[in-house]
Design a protein around this motif. Structure first.
Motif, PDB file in Angstrom:
ATOM      1  N   UNK A 133      10.489  -3.530  21.864  1.00 55.09           N
ATOM      2  CA  UNK A 133       9.336  -3.083  22.650  1.00 55.09           C
ATOM      3  C   UNK A 133       8.059  -3.803  22.225  1.00 55.09           C
ATOM      4  N   UNK A 134       7.937  -4.115  20.950  1.00 51.85           N
ATOM      5  CA  UNK A 134       6.783  -4.876  20.480  1.00 51.85           C
ATOM      6  C   UNK A 134       6.841  -6.319  20.998  1.00 51.85           C
TER       7      UNK A 134
ATOM      8  N   UNK B  32       2.341  -2.181  21.023  1.00 53.40           N
ATOM      9  CA  UNK B  32       1.593  -3.116  20.200  1.00 53.40           C
ATOM     10  C   UNK B  32       1.156  -2.425  18.926  1.00 53.40           C
ATOM     11  N   UNK B  33       0.826  -3.221  17.930  1.00 50.40           N
ATOM     12  CA  UNK B  33       0.293  -2.682  16.686  1.00 50.40           C
ATOM     13  C   UNK B  33      -1.200  -2.460  16.862  1.00 50.40           C
ATOM     14  N   UNK B  34      -1.638  -1.230  16.654  1.00 51.40           N
ATOM     15  CA  UNK B  34      -3.049  -0.875  16.801  1.00 51.40           C
ATOM     16  C   UNK B  34      -3.529  -0.350  15.459  1.00 51.40           C
TER      17      UNK B  34
ATOM     18  N   UNK C  39      -1.134   1.800  13.295  1.00 49.38           N
ATOM     19  CA  UNK C  39      -0.254   2.603  14.144  1.00 49.38           C
ATOM     20  C   UNK C  39       0.323   1.740  15.262  1.00 49.38           C
ATOM     21  N   UNK C  40       1.311   2.297  15.932  1.00 54.07           N
ATOM     22  CA  UNK C  40       1.915   1.657  17.084  1.00 54.07           C
ATOM     23  C   UNK C  40       1.499   2.438  18.324  1.00 54.07           C
ATOM     24  N   UNK C  41       1.181   1.737  19.406  1.00 57.65           N
ATOM     25  CA  UNK C  41       0.728   2.400  20.639  1.00 57.65           C
ATOM     26  C   UNK C  41       1.148   1.563  21.840  1.00 57.65           C
ATOM     27  N   UNK C  42       1.221   2.188  23.026  1.00 59.51           N
ATOM     28  CA  UNK C  42       1.528   1.422  24.235  1.00 59.51           C
ATOM     29  C   UNK C  42       0.436   0.400  24.518  1.00 59.51           C
ATOM     30  N   UNK C  43       0.821  -0.740  25.058  1.00 60.90           N
ATOM     31  CA  UNK C  43      -0.171  -1.727  25.460  1.00 60.90           C
ATOM     32  C   UNK C  43      -0.935  -1.210  26.679  1.00 60.90           C
ATOM     33  N   UNK C  44      -2.094  -1.784  26.911  1.00 69.28           N
ATOM     34  CA  UNK C  44      -2.904  -1.349  28.050  1.00 69.28           C
ATOM     35  C   UNK C  44      -2.161  -1.578  29.360  1.00 69.28           C
ATOM     36  N   UNK C  45      -1.432  -2.682  29.449  1.00 72.60           N
ATOM     37  CA  UNK C  45      -0.714  -2.990  30.691  1.00 72.60           C
ATOM     38  C   UNK C  45       0.391  -1.979  30.967  1.00 72.60           C
ATOM     39  N   UNK C  46       1.133  -1.644  29.925  1.00 71.45           N
ATOM     40  CA  UNK C  46       2.207  -0.664  30.113  1.00 71.45           C
ATOM     41  C   UNK C  46       1.632   0.720  30.401  1.00 71.45           C
TER      42      UNK C  46
END
Length: 280
Positions: free
Chosen positions: A119-120, A126-128, A131-138
């Protein structure tokens, strides 16, 4: 709204249908011990202690401060205590748990680290910072799909779930005011159905659709949709705020000896758990 200053010993959140029997049993036993100890000095006082103590247990659920923190773990080592206090571990209706825990479009196990790496790499997560979080596009696609699905009735959600999941059949179920999507396994055995609460079905269908530009493998898209429920910011169905809590079948929680309850993400308005975080 200000709380009334009237002294009311009743605690409906710990009594009636919400009563925690480990807490109740432990408190009754403690009241009995206290009354027995006082009886050595004053039998009449011991009677008063017993009456007042039992009345408080009845009205409040417990009388000893802090009981919800220690009672469940106190009774956990007792053989058969889980079945006695919380019922059997078996689920009713396939993968539908008695406490309202929901299933998933694809309950197949996947390797968590491999899924995360995929998924990355594909731009779903993405790595934020740390932490890990959904990308803006997704996330944008996920929200748009959620908004569209929220307007669908549960019958329509069941039809969509059947088309994108490994299920042989799917149907909408309404029971006790709750709405579910029931999925039959590939072998068509309805005894082993998986039941999804409506908000979970919306979240996973939306997550699956949102991942289409990023992932070509359907099984990975389904696994991503299930895992990504941990990143929900609002209820997929009612749009209300979600709350973090812990997996506690009773007012104080109940896990195995030495275990901590798992953290959960739930919608208090819909009374639906959206995700249970794995214990570290």
């Amino acid at each position: 709204m200000t709380r009334s200053t009237t002294l009311d010993p009743r605690r409906p959140e710990h009594t009636g249908e919400n009563r925690c029997w480990p807490c109740t049993v432990v408190n009754v036993a403690l009241v009995a011990v206290a009354a027995a100890a006082v009886s050595v000095v004053s039998p009449s006082t011991a009677g008063a202690v017993a009456v007042v103590g039992l009345a408080l247990v009845w009205l409040r659920g417990y009388v000893v401060p802090g009981t919800p923190r220690f009672a469940p773990r106190l009774v956990a080592p007792i053989p058969g205590s889980d079945a006695l206090f919380h019922g059997t571990a078996a689920t009713d209706g396939g993968d539908r748990a008695p406490d309202g825990e929901s299933g998933s479009l694809d309950p197949a196990d996947v390797d968590g680290e491999e899924l995360l790496d995929r998924l990355l790499a594909e731009g779903v997560l993405e790595i934020d910072g740390d932490a890990v979080a959904p990308t803006a596009a997704y996330r944008e696609r996920w929200r748009a799909e959620t908004d569209r699905l929220r307007a669908e009735d549960t019958e329509s959600l069941a039809a969509i779930a059947r088309d994108i999941s490994p299920a042989a059949a799917a149907r909408a179920v309404s029971e006790d005011g709750d709405e579910w999507v029931a999925l039959s396994p590939p072998d068509g055995n309805t005894i082993d159905e998986t039941w999804l609460r409506r908000p979970v079905a919306i979240a996973e269908i939306a997550g699956y659709r949102a991942a289409e530009p990023f992932l070509s493998d359907d099984s990975i898209r389904l696994a991503a949709a299930r895992t990504n429920r941990m990143f929900l910011e609002a209820c997929p169905d009612c749009g209300g705020d979600l709350e973090r809590g812990v997996d506690m079948p009773c007012c104080g929680g109940h896990t195995g000896p030495g275990e901590e309850p798992a953290e959960t993400l739930a919608c208090p308005a819909c009374e639906v758990r959206l995700y249970t975080f794995p214990r570290e």
